[in-house]
Design a protein around this motif. Structure first.
Motif, short mmCIF file in Angstrom:
data_model
loop_
_atom_site.label_atom_id
_atom_site.label_comp_id
_atom_site.label_asym_id
_atom_site.label_seq_id
_atom_site.Cartn_x
_atom_site.Cartn_y
_atom_site.Cartn_z
N ARG A 336 31.41 -9.49 23.90
CA ARG A 336 30.32 -8.50 23.91
C ARG A 336 30.61 -7.36 22.94
NH1 ARG A 336 29.18 -6.31 29.72
NH2 ARG A 336 27.64 -5.14 28.49
N ASN A 337 29.76 -7.22 21.94
CA ASN A 337 29.90 -6.10 21.01
C ASN A 337 29.30 -4.81 21.57
OD1 ASN A 337 31.28 -7.48 19.00
ND2 ASN A 337 29.42 -8.13 17.97
N ASP A 338 28.39 -4.94 22.54
CA ASP A 338 27.68 -3.77 23.03
C ASP A 338 28.54 -2.83 23.86
OD1 ASP A 338 27.64 -5.96 24.93
OD2 ASP A 338 26.32 -4.74 26.17
N ILE A 339 29.74 -3.28 24.25
CA ILE A 339 30.61 -2.41 25.06
C ILE A 339 31.79 -1.86 24.25
CG2 ILE A 339 30.00 -3.62 27.20
CD1 ILE A 339 32.76 -5.02 27.00
N ILE A 340 31.79 -2.13 22.95
CA ILE A 340 32.93 -1.74 22.11
C ILE A 340 32.76 -0.31 21.59
CG2 ILE A 340 34.25 -2.25 20.04
CD1 ILE A 340 34.50 -4.38 22.23
N PRO A 341 33.68 0.59 21.91
CA PRO A 341 33.63 1.94 21.32
C PRO A 341 34.31 1.95 19.96
CG PRO A 341 35.43 1.82 22.89
CD PRO A 341 34.78 0.46 22.88
N TRP A 342 33.95 2.92 19.14
CA TRP A 342 34.68 3.12 17.88
C TRP A 342 34.78 4.60 17.57
CZ3 TRP A 342 29.90 0.23 17.10
CH2 TRP A 342 28.85 0.99 16.56
N VAL A 343 35.77 4.94 16.77
CA VAL A 343 36.05 6.33 16.45
C VAL A 343 36.38 6.47 14.96
CG1 VAL A 343 37.45 8.38 16.99
CG2 VAL A 343 37.04 6.64 18.76
N GLN A 409 36.08 17.90 18.65
CA GLN A 409 37.52 17.76 18.82
C GLN A 409 37.84 16.69 19.88
OE1 GLN A 409 39.60 21.20 20.31
NE2 GLN A 409 41.55 20.54 19.49
N ASN A 410 38.77 15.80 19.55
CA ASN A 410 39.22 14.76 20.48
C ASN A 410 38.09 13.89 21.01
OD1 ASN A 410 41.79 15.81 20.17
ND2 ASN A 410 41.68 17.03 22.03
N ALA A 411 37.08 13.66 20.18
CA ALA A 411 35.96 12.81 20.61
C ALA A 411 36.44 11.42 20.97
CB ALA A 411 34.91 12.75 19.49
N GLY A 412 37.47 10.93 20.28
CA GLY A 412 37.98 9.60 20.56
C GLY A 412 38.52 9.46 21.97
N ASP A 413 39.13 10.51 22.50
CA ASP A 413 39.61 10.48 23.88
C ASP A 413 38.46 10.63 24.86
OD1 ASP A 413 42.41 10.23 23.30
OD2 ASP A 413 42.40 12.33 22.70
N GLN A 414 37.48 11.45 24.50
CA GLN A 414 36.36 11.70 25.41
C GLN A 414 35.44 10.50 25.58
OE1 GLN A 414 34.37 15.64 24.95
NE2 GLN A 414 35.80 15.89 23.24
N ILE A 415 35.39 9.62 24.58
CA ILE A 415 34.45 8.50 24.64
C ILE A 415 34.86 7.49 25.71
CG2 ILE A 415 35.50 6.89 22.98
CD1 ILE A 415 31.78 7.88 23.15
N ALA A 416 36.10 7.57 26.19
CA ALA A 416 36.61 6.57 27.14
C ALA A 416 35.74 6.48 28.39
CB ALA A 416 38.06 6.88 27.51
N MET A 417 35.38 7.63 28.97
CA MET A 417 34.62 7.56 30.22
C MET A 417 33.23 6.99 29.98
SD MET A 417 33.57 11.32 31.67
CE MET A 417 32.48 12.40 30.75
N TRP A 418 32.68 7.21 28.78
CA TRP A 418 31.36 6.66 28.48
C TRP A 418 31.44 5.17 28.18
CZ3 TRP A 418 27.64 9.66 29.97
CH2 TRP A 418 27.86 11.04 30.00
N ALA A 419 32.56 4.72 27.60
CA ALA A 419 32.76 3.28 27.38
C ALA A 419 32.82 2.56 28.72
CB ALA A 419 34.04 3.04 26.58
N LEU A 420 33.50 3.16 29.69
CA LEU A 420 33.55 2.58 31.03
C LEU A 420 32.15 2.54 31.65
CD1 LEU A 420 35.18 1.55 33.47
CD2 LEU A 420 35.45 3.94 34.18
#
Length: 473
Positions: A336-343, A409-420
């Motif tokens: 599934r590509n639709d659940i993949i986050p990127w930074v 700032q630190n958007a890559g760390d913050q995206i984790a909860m939205w990826a879940l």
């Protein structure tokens, strides 16, 4: 030719996907052979994620000197030794190397063959004059930097991500061809370490991300002195007395000391003799189904960049898990590509998962809701002087979260909860009701979620409901 050696699993490529599959399969007791003709660890360790983030860290340290005045700390222009910054990069690679080394994988029980492998039949390979047969074969050969067909480019020296980290000389003027994540990250790193930098992008810079958020990144990079030209048409590149001359339609000729090409990737599928195994492929990579199996040879899988999808190290790791579950345990899986986050690790960082606002409107029309919260209204961002950016969330009418983007700032760390949230099909109430520590940047995401309920208190139905409930005491 020696007698054919038989294995449960053969893996071509010792990068992120191949190593993860090899380690897991060996620990489950499978007889595994791994072929790697180059450096163990692949692109991520040696020429990609690890060195680029190490160089960005050095550049961030330099920038901290320049921007400390607002905190009452005297600002200055730092003295930078570019070769030492690159030595830091090399040191980080060396520190991680043992985890990906031949010795470690042999200790796990993997047979490691440091040679090029090619197919000789559907389940057979040849490497270094020896024959190998495997019940299942995984192609995990990755990708390499693409070289665009620009007149004169092949006649001048240029870097790609595979060579730029070996450079020890600070460019006086670095011209970057390509305005994607790699190009922008390297532009920022070199600019902060003292180089003049120009970025040339044939289309729109950072085009795969939401333009509302990319505009924040581009403005920040330009404010640091990086010249960025979108829709740039390079007509010619040639050697000149000053170094390299780049001719761009509508611009004066650019005199560059160094050139970096970061204009896309292409899969490493040459010389595998795929035809001998009946493996279908295109210029994008191996043709696979939802379980990452070759559509024309069911004994073969492809994982990572060579599978023709999103090209990120974490995707390679995700693919590895799918392959192990399907090849070893015969469990049904779906890529599934639709659940993949990127930074993109610029400053501010740019992160995304799921659908952008534009794509959501194309798929779901005007029924979607778009929620925002700026970092200028987040207490932690204010305390650290990092107020550029926002959180942007897209939901369906019923509140299910289908996409999120963050610039800050630190958007890559913050995206984790939205990826879940996206992967588990959570509704916005999940985030709105979440208790987060104060003060954190993650609170901006919660505040964005709460805006889903904006205006609820003023609706007549809500007022009538409260009035009705008062009747009961």
């Amino acid at each position: 030719m020696e007698s054919r050696m038989k294995f449960d699993l053969a893996i071509i490529g010792g990068g992120s996907a191949g190593l993860s599959i090899a380690a897991a399969a060996a620990q489950f007791g499978e007889k595994v052979v791994l072929f790697e003709k180059g450096e163990m660890g692949g692109d991520c360790l040696n020429t990609g994620c690890v060195p680029s983030k190490a160089l960005l860290a050095a550049a961030k340290s330099a920038q901290a000197h320049r921007t400390s005045a607002a905190f009452g700390v005297a600002a200055d222009e730092p003295a930078i030794t570019f070769a030492k910054a690159m030595a830091h990069v090399e040191g980080v690679i060396k520190a991680i190397e043992p985890h990906d080394s031949q010795q470690r994988f042999e200790s796990l029980g993997v047979t490691v063959v440091r040679a090029h492998a090619k197919f000789t039949a559907q389940q057979s390979l040849q490497a270094d004059g020896k024959s190998y047969e495997a019940r299942r074969i995984v192609i995990a050969t990755g990708s390499r930097a693409g070289v665009p067909p620009i007149t004169g480019l092949k006649d001048v020296p240029f870097f790609t991500n595979e060579t730029v980290f070996k450079n020890r000389e600070l460019p006086s003027h670095l011209v970057v061809i390509g305005g994607g994540p790699i190009g922008m990250e390297m532009a920022l790193a070199h600019r902060r370490l003292g180089a003049q930098v120009t970025v040339l992008e044939a289309f729109q810079p950072l085009a795969k991300d939401d333009p509302e958020l990319t505009s924040v990144v581009l403005e920040a990079l330009q404010a640091e002195g990086i010249a960025i030209h979108g829709n740039a048409k390079i007509s010619n590149i040639e050697n000149a007395k000053s170094g390299i001359r780049v001719s761009v339609e509508g611009l004066p000729p650019l005199e560059a000391s160094h050139l970096l090409v970061a204009a896309g990737r292409q899969p490493n599928i040459e010389n595998l003799n795929l035809e001998a195994a009946g493996i279908a492929y295109t210029k994008r990579g191996i043709t696979v189904d939802a379980a990452l199996r070759s559509t024309t040879n069911r004994n073969v899988y492809a994982a990572g960049d060579v599978a023709g999808g999103l090209q990120f190290t974490h995707v390679a790791g995700y693919h590895a898990g799918l392959v192990i579950r399907n090849a070893l345990f015969r469990l049904p899986v779906k890529n599934r590509n639709d659940i993949i986050p990127w930074v993109t690790y610029t400053d501010p960082e740019l992160a995304h998962v799921g659908l952008t606002e534009k794509d959501a409107r194309l798929q779901h029309g005007e029924t979607i809701k778009v929620l925002r919260w700026p970092f200028k209204e987040n207490d932690r961002a204010l305390a650290e002087g990092k107020t550029k950016g926002l959180v942007k969330v897209v939901t369906l009418k019923n509140g299910r979260i289908i996409g999120a983007s963050i610039v800050g700032q630190n958007a890559g760390d913050q995206i984790a909860m939205w990826a879940l949230a996206v992967s588990q099909k959570q509704k916005i109430s999940t985030i709105a009701n979440l208790v987060l520590p104060y003060p954190t940047l993650g609170e901006a995401g919660k505040r964005a979620a709460i805006t889903y309920y904006a205006g609820l208190a003023q609706k007549p139905f809500t007022r009538r409901l409260i009035g009705f409930l008062k009747m009961f005491g």
